[in-house]
Design a protein around this motif. Structure first.
Motif, short mmCIF file in Angstrom:
data_model
loop_
_atom_site.label_atom_id
_atom_site.label_comp_id
_atom_site.label_asym_id
_atom_site.label_seq_id
_atom_site.Cartn_x
_atom_site.Cartn_y
_atom_site.Cartn_z
N ILE A 133 27.33 30.30 -1.57
CA ILE A 133 25.91 30.01 -1.35
C ILE A 133 25.13 30.14 -2.66
O ILE A 133 24.25 29.32 -2.96
N ASN A 136 29.04 20.93 -0.80
CA ASN A 136 28.63 22.34 -0.72
C ASN A 136 29.02 22.97 0.61
O ASN A 136 29.40 24.14 0.66
N TRP A 150 25.71 27.19 -4.66
CA TRP A 150 25.05 26.03 -4.04
C TRP A 150 23.59 25.94 -4.47
O TRP A 150 23.12 24.90 -4.92
N VAL A 175 31.51 26.32 1.33
CA VAL A 175 31.17 27.49 2.13
C VAL A 175 32.07 27.61 3.36
O VAL A 175 32.26 28.71 3.89
#
Length: 752
Positions: free
Chosen positions: A110, A615, A113, A619
């Motif tokens: 994250i 992305n 990202w 994750v």
């Protein structure tokens, strides 16, 4: 004297931040029984959010701090406990560890990202770097003074909370006996959630305070590992005592700064040693401090594994070789090398199946043992030079043996450790190896010989060549690694089905019971650690050879944690789980992410969508790992159980096999692309049990499940819904009429 005071103050400041972070760990562990490996990632994410508020959006410092510490920190902790940690009480230790590791990896993804790692970000000290006072001739900045004062305030506050307040005493009792606590009028879940909110806030505070001290640069991996150094301080207090935790943190901070101050500058390894010091301290603390007694009762958890027979293992091993060869026919050369790397990761993951799945022992650094074998093979196993250089059998044998011996040496002092303590010990070894050995690029001289452990920061390991077997050919390399995995997999299953394997299972279920029956736990642990380390070493050598050139980052602790997480998600008690876990850790998600990146470059008009999917793919492994709490036995277990139910539904199995075969032929002839073949095959494999329930429910479902699915509105029976024996039985159950077991019409009339 000025040097001593300066570095003492710096050590106290660093120790204060360690203490703040470690106190959060102690707080959460004491109320939930879960050691939060994601604590450092929470500190990292909190520091990034503070940076965004303070420097990205230019909010006042006080406002940014309040939002970070009063809103973000508590909500992060509450969310983690309520959504995830609350459901982990009756799971095995490895499941709890993997879930928190998944959160760690997810938070790292994250951060990458939202804050691109290639963009430089810095944080300044509170009141500026030049705001300082003088103490005994040494300068101390206001920010550093704040760290010390805040740490003292937190130590005093937590001490009072735990010893002088009803809430604090209740928090300490949550993990020991929540039911007894509930009888005394307390809500254990509310207390645990409160402690997680407080622990998360302390983690965020530590991340905000330590970043300017460590240079001010925000880098996700570095900041996460920096706060992980507080693990040693938390263990010094045995995850119970706040005062001892703070003492350990201060000692740790002072030791690190004194190394920089007084170690000779001619020692090239001083900097690496200082970085490794917290992990060395963690390992020493784990060995020296007394451990909990052996538990006499069998541990009841939700994990369930089925060990196949050796005959079935041989059949599936041969099937794997055939399947991989058929898939090879669809691949280009570069894809073959990628799949080979994935299979080498699967061999490393196989070491976890033996060690953790069968024996119940934990190793958080399996890839680090692969690094040891790679270094040994590089220095002692290469024949020829230039383009004619190749790896010989001697190099592999020596590398595996040395790795097995080192695995035994690492495990020897840790043999008295169990569960969490052993996991932390292996993690400390992995981080130490990365910081001390894999960073050692300087040339040394011993007995007139010059050498460098990790020359130039990279190691180029050529392919293996033994007589006619030359792994420089990509297809030969792939099939050799696949055959080797199959042989090792059959060997691991044979080992589990032997008397030795049953002793390992007994040790896993009840160490005390196993010891009372005359088993030597020391001998069992030592032997399984050595075998597991040797398998990991073999996989590491083949991985390095398949990659061609490896750096220290190839064996980083995060790689090991990712491999462990995905293997547990797949099913750490299964050889198939090691296969899928290794493939996904080695190549699976990386291939998906590269594909999305390439699509974004090829289709600029859809770049935003493809980058978003990229992305999400980054994750997704962490999200899958977090979900292992709901299915602790792993995905492979669920798939196997689903196919067990299809035993009497052969038409469904035959239909699924026909679809896969037809898709393969179409892909082989170029009618379908490889991605379509892979997607359809995966969909068929996972959806076939569901299709079996839909198409042939009587052959797949139990009578109870059929009855549950047969719930209908009584008024519709005989009109919109046909009157069937299942509906008749359901109506009888609802009316309380004894079930009709069949017979003559006369008996049926009597039954009605």
């Amino acid at each position: 004297m000025n040097t001593f005071v300066t570095f003492t103050i710096l050590g106290l400041v660093l120790g204060s931040v360690y203490a703040i972070a470690a106190s959060g760990l102690v707080l959460t562990y004491n109320t939930s029984g879960i050691f939060n490996f994601a604590h450092g990632a929470q500190a990292m994410l909190g520091a990034f959010i503070y940076w965004q508020l303070r420097y990205g959006w230019e909010l006042p410092t006080v406002v940014a701090l309040l939002i970070s510490l009063v809103l973000v920190g508590p909500l992060m902790g509450l969310g983690l406990y309520v959504l995830i940690m609350k459901g982990l009480r009756d799971t095995a230790e490895v499941t709890k560890i993997v879930v928190t590791v998944s959160i760690l990896l997810g938070m790292l993804s994250i951060s990458h990202w939202f804050w691109h790692p290639e963009t430089a970000r810095t944080m300044q000290m509170f009141f500026g770097d030049q705001s300082k006072i003088t103490v005994f001739g040494a300068s101390i900045r206001y920010h550093e003074l704040i760290c010390i004062l805040v740490a003292i305030a937190i130590a005093v506050g937590l001490r009072i909370l735990f010893t002088r307040t009803r809430a604090g005493v209740a928090m300490r009792g949550v993990v020991d006996d929540p039911e007894l606590l509930r009888l005394n009028g307390h809500n254990p879940e509310r207390l645990a959630a409160l402690s997680w909110a407080m622990g998360s806030t302390l983690a965020v505070l530590a991340g905000i305070l330590i970043t300017p001290i460590s240079g001010g640069t925000l880098e996700a991996n570095m900041l996460t590992l920096l706060v992980i150094d507080a693990f040693a301080a938390a263990m010094f207090g045995r995850l119970r005592s706040i005062p001892r935790t703070f003492v350990g943190a201060v000692v740790l901070g002072l030791a690190g700064t004194y190394v920089l101050a007084y170690f000779p500058t001619s020692w090239s390894w001083t900097s690496n040693f200082r970085v490794s010091l917290p992990m060395i301290a963690l390992f020493v603390v784990l060995i020296v401090l007394p451990q909990d007694r052996l538990r006499g009762a069998v541990t009841r958890t939700r994990e369930r594994y089925h060990v196949p027979s050796v005959r079935k293992a041989v059949v599936w091993g041969v099937a794997l070789i055939v399947i991989v060869y058929l898939i090879r026919l669809l691949m280009v050369t570069s894809a073959v090398t990628t799949l080979t790397i994935g299979m080498t990761f699967a061999i490393i993951a196989l070491s976890l199946t033996l060690l953790t799945g069968y024996a119940g022992e934990l190793n958080l650094a399996p890839v680090s043992f692969g690094a040891i074998a790679t270094i040994v093979a590089f220095h002692f196993g290469i024949s020829g030079s230039g383009l004619a250089a190749h790896l010989n059998l001697w190099g592999i044998v020596v590398g595996v043996l040395v790795t097995a011996v080192i695995g035994g040496l690492v495990a020897l002092p840790a043999l008295r450790l169990r569960g969490l303590y052993l996991a932390l010990a292996t993690m400390a070894f992995g981080v130490f190896l990365s910081n001390m050995v894999l960073r050692d690029t300087t040339e040394h001289e011993m007995f007139g010989m010059k050498y460098s452990l990790f020359k130039d920061g990279n190691i180029a390991l050529p392919p293996l060549k033994i007589g006619p077997l030359d792994l420089s050919n990509e297809t030969v390399f792939l099939m050799t690694v696949t055959a080797l995995f199959s042989v090792l997999g059959v060997g691991v299953i044979a080992l589990r089905n032997s008397g030795y394997g049953r002793r390992l299972a007994a040790m896993k279920d009840s160490p005390a019971g196993s010891a009372m029956l005359g088993q030597s736990l020391v001998r069992l642990k030592l032997s399984v650690f050595m075998i597991s380390s040797g398998i990991a070493g073999l996989g590491g050598i083949l991985m390095s050879s398949a990659m061609g050139s490896v750096s220290g980052e190839s064996f980083a602790i995060m790689v090991s944690l990712s491999l462990l997480m995905l293997t547990v998600v797949a099913g750490i008690g299964y050889v198939t789980g090691a296969l899928f876990g290794g493939l996904m850790a080695g190549i699976g998600f990386a291939v998906i992410m590269v594909s999305f990146t390439n699509l974004a470059s090829a289709q600029p008009e859809l770049e935003g969508m493809w980058l978003l999917l990229d992305n999400i793919a980054a994750v997704s492994p962490a999200l899958i790992g977090i979900g292992v709490g709901a299915n602790p036995s792993g995905t492979v277990h669920s798939v196997i159980e689903g196919y067990r139910r299809l035993t009497d539904a052969r038409p469904v199995l035959i239909g699924g096999a026909a679809v896969v075969l037809l898709t393969y032929v179409l892909a082989l002839t170029g009618v379908l692309g490889n991605w379509w073949f892979a997607s359809i095959t995966i969909a068929v494999v996972f959806m076939l049990p569901v299709m079996g329930e839909m198409v042939m429910p009587r052959a797949v479902l139990t009578p109870e499940e059929l009855a549950a699915k047969a719930t209908v509105v009584p008024e519709d029976v005989g009109i919109d819904v046909p009157y069937s024996p299942e509906i008749r039985d359901e109506i009888d159950r609802e009316l309380g009429i004894p079930q009709y077991q069949g017979g003559s019409p006369k008996e049926l009339t009597a039954h009605v």
